[in-house]
Design an enzyme around this catalytic site. Structure first.
Site, mmCIF file in Angstrom:
data_model
loop_
_atom_site.group_PDB
_atom_site.id
_atom_site.type_symbol
_atom_site.label_atom_id
_atom_site.label_comp_id
_atom_site.label_asym_id
_atom_site.label_seq_id
_atom_site.Cartn_x
_atom_site.Cartn_y
_atom_site.Cartn_z
ATOM 1 N N ARG A 167 0.818 -1.216 0.000
ATOM 2 C CA ARG A 167 0.000 0.000 0.000
ATOM 3 C C ARG A 167 0.851 1.264 0.000
ATOM 4 O O ARG A 167 0.350 2.358 -0.229
ATOM 5 C CB ARG A 167 -0.908 0.024 1.223
ATOM 6 C CG ARG A 167 -2.106 -0.871 1.076
ATOM 7 C CD ARG A 167 -3.050 -0.646 2.213
ATOM 8 N NE ARG A 167 -3.675 0.664 2.177
ATOM 9 C CZ ARG A 167 -4.842 0.923 1.627
ATOM 10 N NH1 ARG A 167 -5.526 -0.037 1.073
ATOM 11 N NH2 ARG A 167 -5.346 2.131 1.636
ATOM 12 N N TRP A 221 2.712 6.163 1.465
ATOM 13 C CA TRP A 221 2.888 6.519 0.057
ATOM 14 C C TRP A 221 2.669 8.025 0.016
ATOM 15 O O TRP A 221 1.569 8.503 0.254
ATOM 16 C CB TRP A 221 1.861 5.787 -0.805
ATOM 17 C CG TRP A 221 2.048 6.002 -2.269
ATOM 18 C CD1 TRP A 221 2.846 5.261 -3.108
ATOM 19 C CD2 TRP A 221 1.417 6.985 -3.091
ATOM 20 N NE1 TRP A 221 2.751 5.745 -4.384
ATOM 21 C CE2 TRP A 221 1.890 6.804 -4.407
ATOM 22 C CE3 TRP A 221 0.513 8.018 -2.852
ATOM 23 C CZ2 TRP A 221 1.473 7.598 -5.484
ATOM 24 C CZ3 TRP A 221 0.107 8.816 -3.911
ATOM 25 C CH2 TRP A 221 0.594 8.596 -5.206
ATOM 26 N N ASN A 235 -4.335 7.718 6.867
ATOM 27 C CA ASN A 235 -4.418 7.444 5.424
ATOM 28 C C ASN A 235 -5.405 8.435 4.843
ATOM 29 O O ASN A 235 -6.473 8.630 5.420
ATOM 30 C CB ASN A 235 -4.994 6.046 5.152
ATOM 31 C CG ASN A 235 -4.024 4.948 5.493
ATOM 32 O OD1 ASN A 235 -2.890 5.209 5.881
ATOM 33 N ND2 ASN A 235 -4.485 3.714 5.353
ATOM 34 N N GLY A 236 -5.079 8.996 3.687
ATOM 35 C CA GLY A 236 -6.016 9.915 3.040
ATOM 36 C C GLY A 236 -5.421 11.305 2.922
ATOM 37 O O GLY A 236 -4.192 11.480 2.986
ATOM 38 N N GLU A 246 -3.407 -3.546 -21.712
ATOM 39 C CA GLU A 246 -3.038 -4.141 -20.424
ATOM 40 C C GLU A 246 -1.595 -4.670 -20.465
ATOM 41 O O GLU A 246 -0.837 -4.500 -19.515
ATOM 42 C CB GLU A 246 -4.035 -5.254 -20.071
ATOM 43 C CG GLU A 246 -3.768 -5.996 -18.792
ATOM 44 C CD GLU A 246 -3.652 -5.122 -17.540
ATOM 45 O OE1 GLU A 246 -3.962 -3.917 -17.608
ATOM 46 O OE2 GLU A 246 -3.205 -5.651 -16.517
ATOM 47 N N LYS A 271 1.360 -3.361 -17.973
ATOM 48 C CA LYS A 271 2.126 -4.281 -17.116
ATOM 49 C C LYS A 271 3.612 -4.032 -17.293
ATOM 50 O O LYS A 271 4.353 -3.933 -16.335
ATOM 51 C CB LYS A 271 1.842 -5.744 -17.469
ATOM 52 C CG LYS A 271 0.615 -6.425 -16.950
ATOM 53 C CD LYS A 271 0.417 -6.507 -15.482
ATOM 54 C CE LYS A 271 -0.051 -5.236 -14.885
ATOM 55 N NZ LYS A 271 -1.459 -5.001 -14.707
ATOM 56 N N GLU A 312 4.804 -0.462 -15.928
ATOM 57 C CA GLU A 312 4.747 -0.184 -14.489
ATOM 58 C C GLU A 312 5.769 -0.965 -13.690
ATOM 59 O O GLU A 312 6.211 -0.512 -12.642
ATOM 60 C CB GLU A 312 3.338 -0.365 -13.926
ATOM 61 C CG GLU A 312 2.868 -1.786 -13.799
ATOM 62 C CD GLU A 312 1.469 -1.891 -13.185
ATOM 63 O OE1 GLU A 312 1.166 -1.150 -12.261
ATOM 64 O OE2 GLU A 312 0.691 -2.740 -13.652
ATOM 65 N N HIS A 327 -1.610 6.080 -38.689
ATOM 66 C CA HIS A 327 -2.088 7.458 -38.622
ATOM 67 C C HIS A 327 -1.189 8.331 -37.750
ATOM 68 O O HIS A 327 -1.602 9.393 -37.299
ATOM 69 C CB HIS A 327 -3.536 7.486 -38.115
ATOM 70 C CG HIS A 327 -4.476 6.771 -39.035
ATOM 71 N ND1 HIS A 327 -4.824 7.269 -40.267
ATOM 72 C CD2 HIS A 327 -5.090 5.565 -38.930
ATOM 73 C CE1 HIS A 327 -5.641 6.416 -40.876
ATOM 74 N NE2 HIS A 327 -5.808 5.370 -40.086
ATOM 75 N N LYS A 331 -0.560 0.163 -4.257
ATOM 76 C CA LYS A 331 -1.593 -0.764 -4.691
ATOM 77 C C LYS A 331 -2.968 -0.121 -4.781
ATOM 78 O O LYS A 331 -3.712 -0.358 -5.720
ATOM 79 C CB LYS A 331 -1.628 -1.938 -3.712
ATOM 80 C CG LYS A 331 -2.630 -3.012 -4.059
ATOM 81 C CD LYS A 331 -2.201 -3.749 -5.300
ATOM 82 C CE LYS A 331 -3.171 -4.825 -5.716
ATOM 83 N NZ LYS A 331 -2.973 -5.163 -7.147
HETATM 84 O O1 M6R Z 1 -8.168 -1.310 -6.988
HETATM 85 P P1 M6R Z 1 -8.535 -0.874 -8.366
HETATM 86 O O2 M6R Z 1 -8.816 -2.017 -9.278
HETATM 87 O O3 M6R Z 1 -9.636 0.131 -8.383
HETATM 88 O O4 M6R Z 1 -7.245 -0.149 -8.917
HETATM 89 C C1 M6R Z 1 -7.250 0.490 -10.158
HETATM 90 C C2 M6R Z 1 -5.854 0.756 -10.638
HETATM 91 O O5 M6R Z 1 -5.192 1.615 -9.752
HETATM 92 C C3 M6R Z 1 -5.040 -0.530 -10.784
HETATM 93 O O6 M6R Z 1 -5.677 -1.427 -11.641
HETATM 94 C C4 M6R Z 1 -3.644 -0.226 -11.349
HETATM 95 O O7 M6R Z 1 -3.728 0.255 -12.639
HETATM 96 C C5 M6R Z 1 -2.797 -1.502 -11.290
HETATM 97 N N1 M6R Z 1 -1.763 -1.350 -10.314
HETATM 98 C C6 M6R Z 1 -2.102 -1.819 -12.543
HETATM 99 O O8 M6R Z 1 -1.419 -3.029 -12.456
#
Ligand code: M6R
Length: 609
Positions: free
Chosen positions: A27, A74, A100-101, A482, A486, A489, A505, A604
């Protein structure tokens, strides 16, 4: 985006908190800290970096105490540093807070605290104002002081608070950020997420917005914002403790890739009636409801948004209703046309993504029926939806989402089939065969994971590419987004996905000799079109890595390498074709020495805007 753990009981709080924080490190991992109540004082240790740095700082200090709070951060307000790490202390060091927040009015509160109370702030964070506010209100009753402070705060928060002269108490509050209380024997726990507590408790209370929890070793009491005690049903967690362990895998991401056959099987097999029809547990939609929807929005972020792209294709095809897919951060601010004939589908692994939650609220406000596809049971998105369809992927710990994505896809198929069958837009024969094919996917995936070694070998050859393009048509185009996400990131390679037909294009200008282009060519009816696009990049010297269905040997003459997925109907290839892309990203990142489970700058669960 951060993780909270707190413990009150007779065991060593610091040990339990550190253990819990390790399970929540996904997190946030910019800094971490722990504070315990010891001999009428708060003993605080915090350090920039991961939990290992905090452990080094603590060294042999037992921090002997049965009451404490901890945090893994974070960064939002204030760079990652020792002083900005949580917990934060009040000026007199009598109060410690983890948060948190985001506190939206922190500038104004900071000014007031400085000018009217002479407080000198130690950190640049918004969170420190909470500790200082509670500090000025504290006169021996911690709950009182917390209520007074919360009344002055605006924003989203989950906070946990201890006081130096309250050796057996934690007070915690939730507003728009997850919070759970774990129920032990002679001890109790507070945490932002279930995995932190799996080793210790299976019975929890899900704390609702604007509720305050008061924990002592023998009791957990929940109060609403008017300080009335509220009763709460105990929630029994079904995840086992191993689910949050690596179990011999080098990384959580790899473990979670390998858990996909099981996740897919769980997600579909629990939803089939004895006669083979789909039962949408958690969804109370009647045939009339389904026929009444004239539009569907699928809204999500990141990987979940990519699952929505596949969902659009499937639901439109099967249920013959227009579907629009949007990223939540755009949807919520563009005044979308939504009314009571709109079905709004939110997809979220965590169920706590703030943008998705805000978009959901916007759609609800405008009268839409809200259905969510969520992994974390009891999460905010789940709780605020009219209907919830769980993905049953089990806890996903790696920041890079894998098994959540494939189980989200499975939910899209089930929803599309259910709606289509109810509306009569597909025949029973087609429906039965489609379900049978979906039931077969988990076995096919299991078998194809045996080819991981080939992908590992390929990644050794290709890991040093500076940029990578992913192209595909139709469903392959959705999956290419996707695959690209992957790779970027976790490996930090500049990667880019584009619908193959769009390449010419503009983007084709970037293709140079040696540029790696990953081409997805699994759609039989688009195969020839896709071949033309492959030729276009080949002609410009691209290195072509293709993903194709078994049996298609012809594509080898157009590609440098081919990775095969098991043969299956075109509509369900995303469930299989994403897996070699996940493995490719994983092995490339490993080859490049990246921190795979905790990539830089990411966390996360994105609970801030
Ligand atoms: O928990 P969520 O599915 O709402 O999260 C959405 C995105 O933050 C999440 O899918 C993010 O793009 C992933 N870490 C990518 O692998």
């Amino acid at each position: 985006m951060c993780g909270i753990v707190g413990y009150v009981g007779s065991d060593n709080a610091k040990e339990i908190i550190i253990d819990g924080l390790k399970r929540l490190e996904y997190r946030g991992y910019d800094s971490a800290g722990v504070a315990v109540v010891q001999d009428g004082k708060i003993l605080l240790k915090k350090h920039v970096g991961g939990i290992a740095n905090l452990e080094n700082l603590i060294g042999d200090d037992p921090m002997a105490s049965g009451t404490g709070i901890g945090h893994t951060r974070w960064a939002t307000h204030g760079a990652p540093s020792d002083v900005n790490a949580h917990p934060h202390l009040s000026a007199d060091e009598q109060i410690a807070v983890v948060h948190n927040g985001i506190i939206e009015n922190y500038v104004e509160l900071r000014k007031m605290l400085t000018e009217q109370h002479g407080i000198r702030f130690r950190s640049e964070t918004d969170s420190e104002v909470i500790a200082q506010l509670i500090g000025i209100h504290y006169e021996g009753n911690l709950e009182d002081a917390v209520y007074k402070a919360v009344a002055q705060m605006r924003g989203a928060y989950a906070i946990s608070v201890i006081a130096a002269d309250q050796p057996e108490k934690i007070v915690a509050v939730r507003k728009d950020a997850p919070l759970i209380a774990g129920l032990g024997k002679g001890c109790n726990f507070i945490a932002s997420d279930i995995p932190a507590l799996l080793k210790y408790v299976k019975e929890i209370y899900l704390i609702e917005n604007n509720e305050t929890v008061v924990l002592t070793p023998d009791s957990v009491k929940i109060y609403d914002d008017e300080r009335n005690e509220v009763s709460r049903d105990v929630f029994h967690v079904t995840w086992d403790a191993d689910a949050a362990e690596k179990e011999g895998y080098e990384h959580f991401m790899l473990k979670e890739i390998y858990e996909q056959p099981k996740g897919l099987h769980e997600t579909i097999s629990r939803r089939l009636n004895e006669d083979g029809t789909i039962k949408l547990d958690g969804i109370s939609m009647t045939r009339e409801d389904i026929e009444g929807f004239n539009k569907i929005y699928i809204v999500a972020c990141g990987t979940a948004y990519h699952a929505g792209l596949v969902g659009k294709y499937i639901i439109e095809k099967l249920a013959k209703v227009p579907v629009e897919v949007d990223v939540a951060s755009e949807f919520r601010y563009r005044d979308p046309y939504v009314d009571d004939k709109t079905l709004f589908i939110a997809i979220s692994q965590s169920g706590e993504t703030l943008d998705t939650l805000a978009a959901l609220r916007e759609a609800k406000r405008k009268g839409a029926r809200v259905l969510s596809v969520v992994n974390v049971v009891g999460s905010s998105v789940a709780r605020e939806s009219d209907d919830v369809f769980y993905t049953w992927a089990g806890p996903e710990i790696a920041v890079a989402s894998t098994k959540a994505y494939t189980t989200q896809l499975m939910c899209m198929y089930l929803i599309g089939l259910y709606m289509g069958y109810e509306k009569g837009t597909i025949t029973r024969e087609y429906y039965d065969q489609f379900i049978a094919d979906l039931m077969d996917v988990s076995g096919k995936l299991e078998a194809s994971l045996k080819n991981a070694g080939i992908i590992e070998g390929l990644s050794r050859m290709l890991y040093n590419k500076e940029q990578v393009f992913f192209i595909g048509r139709g469903l392959d185009s959705s999956v290419s987004y996707e695959g690209s996400l992957k790779l970027k990131e976790i490996s930090y390679i500049n990667s880019f996905a584009i619908a193959a037909g769009e390449l010419k294009h503009g983007t084709i200008a970037l293709i140079e000799p040696g540029t790696l282009v990953v081409t997805l060519a699994t759609q039989d009816f688009l195969y020839e079109k896709m071949l033309s696009n492959i030729q276009e990049v080949k002609a410009r010297g691209a290195h072509v890595l293709s993903i194709a269905k078994e049996g298609n040997t012809e594509i080898e003459t157009h590609s440098n390498e081919v990775l095969y997925i098991p043969a299956c109907r075109d509509e369900i290839t995303p469930l299989l074709s994403v897996v070699p892309l996940q493995l490719f990203a994983y092995y490339v990142a490993r080859e490049r020495g990246c921190n795979i489970d905790k990539p830089k700058n990411l966390a996360k669960s994105v609970t801030v805007e």
